[in-house]
Design an enzyme around this catalytic site. Structure first.
Site, PDB file in Angstrom:
ATOM      1  N   ASP A 197       0.832  -1.203   0.000  1.00 54.43           N
ATOM      2  CA  ASP A 197       0.000   0.000   0.000  1.00 54.43           C
ATOM      3  C   ASP A 197       0.867   1.254   0.000  1.00 54.43           C
ATOM      4  O   ASP A 197       0.575   2.235  -0.686  1.00 54.43           O
ATOM      5  CB  ASP A 197      -0.928   0.004   1.222  1.00 54.43           C
ATOM      6  CG  ASP A 197      -1.852  -1.205   1.240  1.00 54.43           C
ATOM      7  OD1 ASP A 197      -2.276  -1.636   0.155  1.00 54.43           O
ATOM      8  OD2 ASP A 197      -2.119  -1.728   2.340  1.00 54.43           O
TER       9      ASP A 197
ATOM     10  N   HIS B 191      -5.633  -3.520   5.011  1.00 52.44           N
ATOM     11  CA  HIS B 191      -5.003  -3.895   3.741  1.00 52.44           C
ATOM     12  C   HIS B 191      -6.036  -4.341   2.711  1.00 52.44           C
ATOM     13  O   HIS B 191      -5.822  -5.294   1.973  1.00 52.44           O
ATOM     14  CB  HIS B 191      -3.974  -5.010   3.989  1.00 52.44           C
ATOM     15  CG  HIS B 191      -3.157  -5.375   2.777  1.00 52.44           C
ATOM     16  ND1 HIS B 191      -2.414  -4.456   2.071  1.00 52.44           N
ATOM     17  CD2 HIS B 191      -2.984  -6.571   2.157  1.00 52.44           C
ATOM     18  CE1 HIS B 191      -1.822  -5.070   1.056  1.00 52.44           C
ATOM     19  NE2 HIS B 191      -2.140  -6.361   1.085  1.00 52.44           N
TER      20      HIS B 191
END
Length: 334
Positions: free
Chosen positions: A151, A180
């Site tokens: 990310d 996530h």
């Protein structure tokens, strides 16, 4: 001496991840496990002239136990990738059982190892591993990590493209908090090391946030049924594993983002819970790493109104994801 182990080493993430770990001079032994093809992957990697001695194992004859014996760092990309049309629930039903079974053997054979979970959905699979370790009375929140590095890699890369940094993303850092998957991914663009241009309005900011949150969907769609984000995830996983290994070997001041149990640092965890206004058990935050795992959990810091709204939107999904993982292992109260 550092032994790294990859569980799911013959898969789309596992193979490039194993390659990157084999190429890392800090790794002196590399154990590989999967249900198929692992000896072939190990033989292939063994021809590369780096320090790590590679051994590949299959399930028969206690292969998982052999792979895990003596492990210092265990990386888990095992499971099925997300395909077009597959929901996170679909993914959970398959991968939850795989991760549970691997965690059972880890609890018995390598309870002191650092455990790095890549298998999706990370928001739920990390709690699954934690609950298995608790069942065996070997849970140490300082040693369990959900790998959310991708990310940050995506956010930093996308911002680098916008600010036209000539050296691209290595020079750009964008902190990402939360979880996530989807809306649980909260990029704090206001804290970017390279500020966005003044002309970058709220509409553009929201579009960039969405691209960071759903970058995985972008790859799944582009691969058109051929898989998910395997190469970028392997890169991110190897990057995080290297930081863990460097800290294990005594290097100080290493900070990396990870989805962790907030009890890993009581003071830091409570600060994060106060900042988000919720007593969540798990959250992705920057953590300082040491020889025993997590030394300190970092705070969110200043956020603007838009980022605060993103955090509020993330909390219900995170609560549901965490509960789903924990209840998968905990016995029914009925």
């Amino acid at each position: 001496m550092v032994k790294a182990v990859v569980l799911g080493a013959a898969g789309g993430i596992g193979q490039p991840l194993a390659l990157l770990l084999k190429a890392n001079p800090l790794v002196t032994a590399l154990g590989l496990f999967d249900i198929v093809n692992t000896p072939g992957v190990a033989a292939d990697l063994s021809h590369i002239a780096t320090p790590a001695k590679v051994q590949g194992y299959l399930p028969p004859d206690g292969g998982l136990k052999k792979a895990l014996t003596g492990a210092d760092v265990i990386v888990i990309p095992a499971g099925v990738p997300r395909k077009p049309g597959m929901t996170r629930d679909d993914l959970f039903k398959i991968n939850a059982g795989i991760v549970r079974d691997l965690a059972e053997e880890i609890a018995i054979t390598a309870p002191k190892a650092f455990i790095l979970v890549i298998s999706n959905p990370v928001n739920s699979t990390v709690p699954i591993v934690a609950e298995v370790l608790k069942k065996h009375q070997v849970f140490d929140p300082k040693r369990l990590f959900g790998v959310t590095t991708l990310d940050v890699v995506r956010a930093s890369t996308f911002v680098a493209e916008i600010v036209k940094d000539t050296t691209i993303s290595p020079n750009v850092t964008v902190p990402v908090f939360g979880g996530h998957s989807g809306v649980t991914i909260v990029p704090l663009l206001s804290q970017s090391s390279h500020p966005l241009p003044a002309s970058f309005d709220q509409t553009a900011r929201e579009a960039l946030t969405k691209r960071i949150q759903f970058g995985g969907d972008e790859v799944v769609k582009a691969k058109d049924g051929g898989g998910s984000a395997t190469l970028s995830m392997a890169f991110a996983g190897a990057q995080f594993a290297e930081k863990v290994i460097r800290a294990l070997k005594g290097e100080k001041g290493i900070i990396a983002p990870s989805y962790v149990h907030l009890a890993a640092d009581g003071a830091g965890g409570k600060t994060v819970q106060s900042e988000i206004g919720k007593d969540l058990t798990y959250f992705s935050v920057p953590v300082e790493l040491g020889t025993s795992g997590i030394v300190k959990i970092g705070a969110l810091g200043p956020t603007n109104d838009y980022e605060k709204s993103l955090i509020r939107a993330a909390i219900p999904d995170l609560e549901d994801n965490i509960s789903k993982g924990e209840s998968f292992i905990q016995p029914s109260k009925l």
